[in-house]
Design an enzyme around this catalytic site. Structure first.
Site, short mmCIF file in Angstrom:
data_model
loop_
_atom_site.label_atom_id
_atom_site.label_comp_id
_atom_site.label_asym_id
_atom_site.label_seq_id
_atom_site.Cartn_x
_atom_site.Cartn_y
_atom_site.Cartn_z
N ASP A 103 52.01 24.40 43.38
CA ASP A 103 52.23 23.47 42.27
C ASP A 103 50.95 23.30 41.46
OD1 ASP A 103 53.10 21.53 40.57
OD2 ASP A 103 53.60 20.05 42.11
N ASP A 262 52.84 24.61 33.43
CA ASP A 262 53.25 24.17 34.76
C ASP A 262 54.10 25.23 35.43
OD1 ASP A 262 53.73 22.52 36.98
OD2 ASP A 262 55.53 21.71 36.08
#
Length: 380
Positions: A103, A262
């Site tokens: 992440d 992201d």
């Protein structure tokens, strides 16, 4: 740990990096899409359209969470919103395998551990720190524990994965730790969604993550002290050669660092003022019957399957870097005979999602604070 509310997590704060440092050039690991047969999420009875639909729902939930995190003090929520890419790692001695989310919007490396009276369900056994000869507690007055003490905890339930490997610029992330006293580099190459059943993506650390050759474009990375995200500056988007700009240099949306990149968000969320400009241009370019978006209600959708006929050329204009997209970076088959635009509007935090990143080598140079893109067949 510093506070009782954190007692049901193990935070992997200090890593044994000697083996990593011994590998000249760095090292690579597999990035496993959550819908790959190698993933614990994989359900062989789901259709490809069901998997895409779930990815869209996860993207919507993810952006809502990121929007909340973008306010106030630096934080990394200990929550799980079904990130799309996983890695297998081992912790402890003897080594215990965990499947964790990779992440770029989280700074912690963590897993659930024993003893635990208030854990969320997970399929893998909980890590037992007392069974590891290399486990050690961290003093509550240490700098490392202070990083954890700033963390924002939540008891949202999530299953299957065993934790998160944070890749953000935060001090506790894997990226920061393996760099030692020097900031490091990392890169990934994400295979397209339709290829994830056959191929896995790659995540590379160290000097091997720096790009070379033709076709590379580079934009500044902006690390903001109030967030733990990788910010870039989106200046506009071109549709079939016509450029639409993020409105007004005096508007907040046009300021440096107006978008984050992201790995855990599927869709690309554009500033609403920009999306309102490009939607008519995309619609005018595609001469196909319109269809209703069966999930979000946001997207331009068409009656089409396979390659979208008449898909416009789309270029993302970041400061110093024009990124020309493939058609499948911007369109995806959401249901049988329904293909939708993967860009949607937001009045919150704009996000450059992972669908737009597929089939590009994307390199984060944290020494120069730059982000580079190079078109590449990531299945090879």
């Amino acid at each position: 740990m510093a506070t009782p509310s954190l007692s049901w997590f193990c935070f992997v704060i200090l890593l044994c990096s000697a083996a990593v440092e011994a590998l000249e050039g760095g090292f690579s690991v597999e990035l496993i899409h959550r819908d790959s047969p190698k993933s614990p999420f994989y359900d062989p009875f789901e259709t490809p359209f069901q998997r895409v639909g779930k990815a869209v729902r996860r993207s919507i939930a993810r952006v809502r969470g990121l929007r909340l995190n973008d306010e106030g003090e630096p934080s990394a929520n200990i929550t799980r919103i079904d990130g799309d890419y996983l890695i297998n790692v081992t912790i402890g001695t003897p080594p215990v395998s965990i499947v964790a989310i990779a992440d770029t919007a989280s700074d912690l490396i963590w897993t659930q551990c024993l003893p635990c009276d208030d854990c969320f369900p997970q399929e893998a056994p909980l890590f037992n720190p007392r069974a590891s000869s290399t486990y050690a507690e961290v003093d509550c007055n240490s700098d490392e524990c202070h990083v954890v003490d700033r963390t924002n905890c939540s008891t949202r339930v999530f299953i299957h994965t065993s934790g998160i490997v944070g890749l953000s610029p935060g001090d506790a992330s894997l990226v920061s730790q393996i760099g030692g006293n020097e900031r490091t580099h990392f890169a990934y190459c994400l295979v397209p969604f339709f290829s994830t059943s056959k191929y896995t993506s790659k995540l590379t650390f160290g000097s091997d993550a720096l790009l070379a050759g033709q076709g590379i474009v580079t934009t500044p990375l902006i690390i903001k002290s109030e967030t733990l995200y990788y910010h870039v500056t989106l200046e506009g988007t071109s549709i079939n050669g016509k450029k639409f700009e993020v409105s007004g240099s005096t508007e907040p949306d046009a300021e440096p660092g107006n978008m984050i990149i992201d790995s855990g968000t599927t869709l690309t969320w554009l500033p609403s003022n920009l999306y309102r400009q490009i939607e008519p241009a995309v619609s005018a370019a595609i001469d196909l019957p319109r269809a209703k978006d069966p999930i979000s209600g946001y997207n331009l959708c068409y009656r089409s399957s396979g390659v979208l006929k008449g898909a416009p050329s789309i270029t993302m204009h970041f400061t110093g870097a024009d990124v020309a997209l493939n058609w499948y970076n911007a369109f995806f088959e959401l249901d049988e005979n329904i293909t939708c635009f993967s860009f949607v509007p937001t009045d919150g935090l704009p996000v450059y999602g992972n669908m737009a990143q597929t089939d590009f080598m994307i390199s984060y140079d944290l020494t120069l604070d730059t982000l580079s893109f190079k078109p590449h067949d990531c299945a090879n």
